[in-house]
Design a protein around this motif. Sequence first.
Motif, short mmCIF file in Angstrom:
data_model
loop_
_atom_site.label_atom_id
_atom_site.label_comp_id
_atom_site.label_asym_id
_atom_site.label_seq_id
_atom_site.Cartn_x
_atom_site.Cartn_y
_atom_site.Cartn_z
N LEU A 1 0.83 -1.20 0.00
CA LEU A 1 0.00 0.00 0.00
C LEU A 1 0.86 1.25 0.00
O LEU A 1 2.07 1.20 0.30
N PRO A 2 0.26 2.41 -0.30
CA PRO A 2 1.00 3.67 -0.15
C PRO A 2 1.40 3.89 1.31
O PRO A 2 0.70 3.45 2.24
N ASN A 3 2.51 4.56 1.52
CA ASN A 3 2.92 4.89 2.89
C ASN A 3 1.91 5.81 3.55
O ASN A 3 1.69 5.75 4.76
N GLN A 4 1.31 6.66 2.72
CA GLN A 4 0.32 7.62 3.21
C GLN A 4 -0.58 8.03 2.06
O GLN A 4 -0.13 8.15 0.93
N ILE A 5 -1.88 8.21 2.34
CA ILE A 5 -2.80 8.79 1.36
C ILE A 5 -3.27 10.13 1.90
O ILE A 5 -3.88 10.20 2.98
N ARG A 6 -2.98 11.18 1.17
CA ARG A 6 -3.41 12.52 1.55
C ARG A 6 -4.61 12.89 0.69
O ARG A 6 -4.58 12.76 -0.53
N TYR A 7 -5.68 13.34 1.33
CA TYR A 7 -6.92 13.64 0.63
C TYR A 7 -7.16 15.15 0.59
O TYR A 7 -7.06 15.84 1.61
N GLY A 8 -7.51 15.63 -0.61
CA GLY A 8 -7.80 17.05 -0.77
C GLY A 8 -9.08 17.27 -1.55
O GLY A 8 -9.65 16.33 -2.13
N ALA A 9 -9.51 18.51 -1.60
CA ALA A 9 -10.72 18.87 -2.35
C ALA A 9 -10.42 20.08 -3.22
O ALA A 9 -9.54 20.89 -2.89
N MET A 10 -11.16 20.19 -4.33
CA MET A 10 -11.08 21.39 -5.16
C MET A 10 -12.25 22.29 -4.84
O MET A 10 -13.41 21.85 -4.83
N LEU A 11 -11.94 23.53 -4.56
CA LEU A 11 -12.99 24.51 -4.32
C LEU A 11 -13.26 25.20 -5.65
O LEU A 11 -12.50 26.06 -6.09
N GLU A 12 -14.32 24.77 -6.30
CA GLU A 12 -14.77 25.36 -7.56
C GLU A 12 -16.20 25.86 -7.43
O GLU A 12 -16.61 26.79 -8.13
N VAL A 13 -16.96 25.21 -6.56
CA VAL A 13 -18.36 25.58 -6.33
C VAL A 13 -18.40 26.57 -5.16
O VAL A 13 -17.97 26.24 -4.05
N PRO A 14 -18.87 27.81 -5.38
CA PRO A 14 -18.84 28.82 -4.32
C PRO A 14 -19.50 28.38 -3.01
O PRO A 14 -19.08 28.81 -1.94
#
Length: 758
Positions: free
Chosen positions: A602-615
Amino acid sequence: MVLTAAAAAREILVRLHDVMAARTSAQAKLNAVTEIVADGLTSEVASIYLLREGVLELYATHGLDQAAVHVTTLALGEGLVGTIAQNVETLNLDEAAAHPDFAYRPETGEDKFHSFAGVPIIRRERAVGVLAVQHAEPRRYADIEIEALQTVAMVLSELIANAGLVDSAAVATTRTQSTATARVAGFRLVDGMGAGVAVYHQPRIHIEHTVAEDTEAERRRVYTAFDKMRDQIERMQQQAEFGVGGEHDEILEMYKMFAYDEGWSRRINEAIDSGLTAEAAIERVQQRTRMRMREIDDPLLRDRMHDLEDLSNRLIRIVSGRLGTAAQIGLREDSILIAKNLGPAELLEYDRRRLKGVVLEEGSLTAHVTIVARAMGVPVLGRAKDIKRQVAEGDPLLLDVTSETLFVRPTQAMEEAFETKLALSQKRRAAFNALRTEPPVTADGHRVTVMVNAGLRDDVAAVELTGADGIGLFRTEFQFLVSATLPARERQQRLYRDVLDAAGDKPVVFRTVDIGGDKALPYLDHDEAGEEENPAMGWRALRLALEREGLMKAQARALIEAGAGRTLNVMFPMVSEPWEFDEARAIFETQRAWLADRGRKLPNQIRYGAMLEVPALAEVLDLLLPRLDFLSIGTNDLTQFLFAADRAHPKLAVRYDWLSPSILRFLARVTAPARAAGVPLAVCGEMGGRPLEALALIGLGIDRLSITPAAVGPIKAMVRTLDRAAITAAMAGWLADPPADLRGTLTAWAAAAGVELD
């Protein structure tokens, strides 16, 4: 009519063959054709209109008043016949008078007829006439009847051209002979500059003989041509000079799939069964494809149809034994290629040493030829309307895709200005290249992170070439857009692993697939979404992926497997509410657990992010930030949503200003809570790649940018001349009390502060 399309057409063609061979006048032949068509389709009227002196003249008819022959005329675009000729389209109506373009001609005596069907008579891609049938009873003509009409129209094209019955201007591309300088505008597809003489691609072979003498002999010719064409494509794929691998390789795989498509070869065989020669059969199927293309709204699907058109042209050239393209004849000097459109394989045939640029009448950013040209390093200007009317073979050309301009027959002053700009561009590139190993640190010692956006495997090379800090946005949907079928998990995994390997120890942020809406895929059923009036705000991106859980599960597992032993950064697009992020993250975590249970690395770490496109997401950031490892602002979509202004609409372009106080205030409102929560914040999009806009972003406290590779050098140069504390203080004042022209104010401030913007 209980016949196959081939049998219906063949029955008519057998009788037409005798008519064409007879030693009678062209008028007598056309009169006989109308009788044969009316009889073959059990229709009460059959008429032939020919384009003469710029208008469509009723030239022969069975069923209308004979006194109207050579008397009744219609302008292009006038009436049903004029509409067919102008749009090069087929009409099939059960009630002709109900059509908005219907024009009544009393001298023809057509008032008692209700049904109407008409097809264009095409010569060299232009309508030179119309073949129409009518019937008293309201009914739509069957598909096999329409196909029979279209086949007869092909034969008529040969007959009327040989008899010289239509305007010569109708069958030849007209162009005003001129030695004057001209400027042609277009659309930037692949950046760059180039100079050379105009060379026409000339992919079309004009069919001279349409009716077959020996059907089986024609079939053998087509089989042989298919074998040769497939061999050519196999060799082309092996010899592509930009190497093996990458999306261009996948494009050629898809292109090859078209070449082996049994449905296409079956349709050509059916056309031969109807009595056409091999060339005419291929052209017949190609005409149907073109007519379907006119009805397709989806630009991606249209681009795939262009590949099939390219293959048809190639097959006709092989079966006719003629070269037909500038590539096969060979470029003798530095050249700019002129074409309506190109298939990817056709572009690959050209000598890269001589090919300095391409100008297309059509073309799009997602077309396969654009992707291949980018890999080859060939600048491409698209959407150059009426290019063939303004450019003659051999004309000297200057192509400046950066300014979206082609200069035709340039003056000496233009040539000198072009050379100066080219030299300056090369000098600036050299200066930016010198900054490749230099970090983007402001004059007062603040480190700015500059990353690149990517979507192709080859794009990863830009990280090393520009000295970028990594890939801040890898658009995973591109693999889906260029594929004919949903990419298998193993294929996705290979791409993601290759990207991570190429990036080395620099981070890569994978955005999960953003498809749907205006990026519809032909192999996905979009019925649930219906006909979307505003696809940019429709059923797309994370909304679609959460519903298509199987699609997202496959991508999640592919990414996790590819990231084994490393840090995996995953970003979800178009998040509107926190629960959407939670559901998407849960899909990934479920797949991670599934792989862990089976002992997979597995990956050593999974970092999760989001895109802010919807106001709307800005209003709930306090709820979402504690769950995020990072946040990225997608300025392209965000700005059009905030302004309610389609960024592709020319009339709204002035409203789409990234330096509007409303945009900057919104970004400042997002930046503050992210900084307070300790969540890294980046801007992904064109805004961050423009030095003046990037200056404003740094002033807001945003110090992570993900931009196009070409913008890395200019942004680094700007950052290294900037005092961050000074711009931060200035921005705070301007946002509190915005000047009338913030863009002008910021430009003046940068000039006074010695900030490098150009």
